[in-house]
Scaffold this motif. Structure first.
Motif, PDB file in Angstrom:
ATOM      1  N   ASP A 199      34.237 -26.268 -19.475  1.00 44.22           N
ATOM      2  CA  ASP A 199      32.474 -26.533 -19.354  1.00 44.22           C
ATOM      3  C   ASP A 199      32.082 -26.044 -17.957  1.00 44.22           C
ATOM      4  OD1 ASP A 199      30.391 -27.880 -18.301  1.00 44.22           O
ATOM      5  OD2 ASP A 199      30.944 -29.701 -19.609  1.00 44.22           O
ATOM      6  N   ARG A 234      35.531 -28.044 -15.247  1.00 48.06           N
ATOM      7  CA  ARG A 234      36.825 -28.662 -15.858  1.00 48.06           C
ATOM      8  C   ARG A 234      37.395 -27.667 -17.257  1.00 48.06           C
ATOM      9  NH1 ARG A 234      38.802 -34.167 -15.646  1.00 48.06           N
ATOM     10  NH2 ARG A 234      37.395 -34.703 -17.180  1.00 48.06           N
ATOM     11  N   GLN A 264      29.477 -26.290 -16.573  1.00 49.60           N
ATOM     12  CA  GLN A 264      28.672 -27.025 -15.502  1.00 49.60           C
ATOM     13  C   GLN A 264      29.601 -27.850 -14.788  1.00 49.60           C
ATOM     14  OE1 GLN A 264      25.290 -26.930 -15.770  1.00 49.60           O
ATOM     15  NE2 GLN A 264      25.875 -25.558 -17.463  1.00 49.60           N
ATOM     16  N   THR A 265      30.732 -28.201 -15.145  1.00 57.87           N
ATOM     17  CA  THR A 265      31.616 -29.034 -14.358  1.00 57.87           C
ATOM     18  C   THR A 265      32.770 -28.213 -13.639  1.00 57.87           C
ATOM     19  OG1 THR A 265      33.150 -29.823 -16.246  1.00 57.87           O
ATOM     20  CG2 THR A 265      31.005 -31.317 -15.791  1.00 57.87           C
ATOM     21  N   GLN A 321      38.225 -35.033 -25.607  1.00 59.02           N
ATOM     22  CA  GLN A 321      36.745 -34.386 -24.979  1.00 59.02           C
ATOM     23  C   GLN A 321      37.196 -34.278 -23.410  1.00 59.02           C
ATOM     24  OE1 GLN A 321      33.416 -37.041 -25.432  1.00 59.02           O
ATOM     25  NE2 GLN A 321      32.133 -35.688 -24.251  1.00 59.02           N
ATOM     26  N   VAL A 322      36.834 -33.193 -22.755  1.00 55.76           N
ATOM     27  CA  VAL A 322      36.730 -32.974 -21.520  1.00 55.76           C
ATOM     28  C   VAL A 322      35.465 -32.352 -21.040  1.00 55.76           C
ATOM     29  CG1 VAL A 322      37.631 -31.529 -19.570  1.00 55.76           C
ATOM     30  CG2 VAL A 322      39.238 -32.449 -21.288  1.00 55.76           C
ATOM     31  N   ASP A 323      34.542 -33.389 -20.518  1.00 55.65           N
ATOM     32  CA  ASP A 323      33.288 -32.929 -20.355  1.00 55.65           C
ATOM     33  C   ASP A 323      32.381 -32.467 -21.567  1.00 55.65           C
ATOM     34  OD1 ASP A 323      34.008 -34.060 -17.927  1.00 55.65           O
ATOM     35  OD2 ASP A 323      34.326 -32.125 -17.092  1.00 55.65           O
ATOM     36  N   GLY A 324      32.010 -31.245 -21.332  1.00 51.60           N
ATOM     37  CA  GLY A 324      31.158 -30.999 -22.483  1.00 51.60           C
ATOM     38  C   GLY A 324      31.782 -30.089 -23.573  1.00 51.60           C
ATOM     39  N   THR A 344      34.513 -30.696 -26.764  1.00 50.04           N
ATOM     40  CA  THR A 344      34.991 -31.498 -27.446  1.00 50.04           C
ATOM     41  C   THR A 344      35.775 -30.795 -28.571  1.00 50.04           C
ATOM     42  OG1 THR A 344      33.122 -33.096 -26.964  1.00 50.04           O
ATOM     43  CG2 THR A 344      34.405 -33.548 -29.206  1.00 50.04           C
TER      44      THR A 344
END
Lengths: 249, 249
Positions: free
Chosen positions: A20, A25, A22-23, A99-102, A104
């Motif tokens: 992701d 991760r 953004q994050t 799911q890990v943040d955005g 999936t």
């Protein structure tokens, strides 16, 4: 979305890095212990943190880096629940998105190469592990392999995805990196076109493949999420190079 | 993002449909006149409206549907400015992104197959027209083709894209649909590996390809954004079937 396709040359395995943006991760699909430093360097170079590893199945040709990555950076371990591994943090089941943040993934149970094998659908990309390779498929003669089941997994589940879905296999031995569902439907010599179940079973029963070099070490090691056997024969040491090197090595 | 890869069998051309899911506005890359009804049906089936057609170059093997689609549904026509076609609405230049709502293409001037040829980069996908085909490339012996220029376009511009960039070619003759930059770097027998300019020029100078069947009709027709010649020889009528059918046909 960050996406990298990484190659482990000894077992010709593809490891996929997804993150992701953004994050920051990230997850690694099918990481290999002998290339975990290379993969971790890439994670760091991109400014990411590794949140999870996720395997498609219990590999017979390499040792997963899941456990060693957990020890090194604290990443959690996801793997098919079907295999009942005592070492995992999360058991993957069909119908339960991972799911890990955005990011999936939609898990698809695709048995046949092994009975617990999963593919992971990510938007218009599918990570097919050893269920569907480019113009090939994984063998079905070990680990509860079953040609009937693999035919059904590929033809009824994977080939039911939209034609444009990108196929990212678990291995390639000829420097091919990507295919699509339309392409495999058209060109896969084992499973494409009008190939019947009987024809597929005949092909799989007559591959005359050698006994897998590393299976007796890899499968028990992978049932522990990636433990390298302590006394590997010298000719197999590279399969666990990461674990047999000195810290300076 | 909506994405469809459509195939025109007579010239083995891929037409790409891209659309912004939010606004429903779509573009078609390299639409073919003989399959425009099929493509329009797909646009409508998906609930989209066709905003633009955009060609990679002046084709010699088929007639673009740009003009007929404009007549049918009012789509605008984009094409490389380099070719100075009087019939276009928008001239494409490198460095000037082509945008329809959420869909943004980065035009890359990739001369060599023709001097005005462009590829279009869309996020991690590149539509390479006839500059780079899967394990091949367009011929360089017509329309100001130039093997030196094509070598440079592919090796210095397309191969400079990230390895994971998906390659969507303008044609395929063997039911392959997609490749990646890493794959073409590794496997393209004309332009991959350590192939030198001299080796590439030697390959291109010795292809011994026949004179293109349709070029004398297609190029002047495409310089008018897709006019079918009125008196096509019978054996070539299918190339403009759309235009030679009765309205009920």
């Amino acid at each position: 979305m960050i996406f990298r396709q990484l190659f482990e040359p000894l077992s010709s395995t593809y490891t996929y890095l997804l993150a992701d943006e953004q994050t920051g991760r990230a997850i690694l699909i099918d990481p290999v212990v002998s290339t975990m430093d290379r993969d971790l360097a890439e994670v760091r170079r991109l400014g990411l943190t590794l949140a999870y590893t996720i395997d498609t199945h219990i590999h017979a040709d390499h040792v997963t880096a899941a456990l060693e990555l957990k020890r090194a950076v604290g990443s959690k371990i996801a793997a098919p629940a079907h295999d009942r591994l005592p070492c995992i943090d999360l058991g993957i089941e069909e119908g339960k998105p991972f799911q890990v943040d955005g990011i999936t993934l939609q898990p698809l149970h695709t048995p046949g190469h092994t009975d617990g094998h999963f593919s992971y659908l990510f938007n218009d990309r599918v990570f097919t592990g050893d269920a569907l390779l480019i113009e090939g498929c994984g063998r079905t003669d070990f680990q509860n392999g079953d040609a009937d089941a693999l035919y059904k997994s590929v033809r009824e589940k994977l080939f039911a995805l939209p034609d444009e879905t990108l196929v990212y296999p678990g291995h390639d031995y000829k420097q091919r990196f990507v295919s699509s569902i339309a392409q495999e439907k058209a060109r896969n010599p084992r499973l494409g076109g009008n190939k019947t179940l009987e024809e597929f079973k005949h092909i799989m029963a007559n591959l005359n493949l050698p006994y897998p070099t590393f299976i007796d070490y890899a499968v028990p090691g992978n049932r522990q999420c990636g433990v390298c056997p302590p006394n590997l024969p010298e000719n197999l040491e590279n399969y666990c190079r990461q674990m047999t090197q000195s810290p300076q090595g």
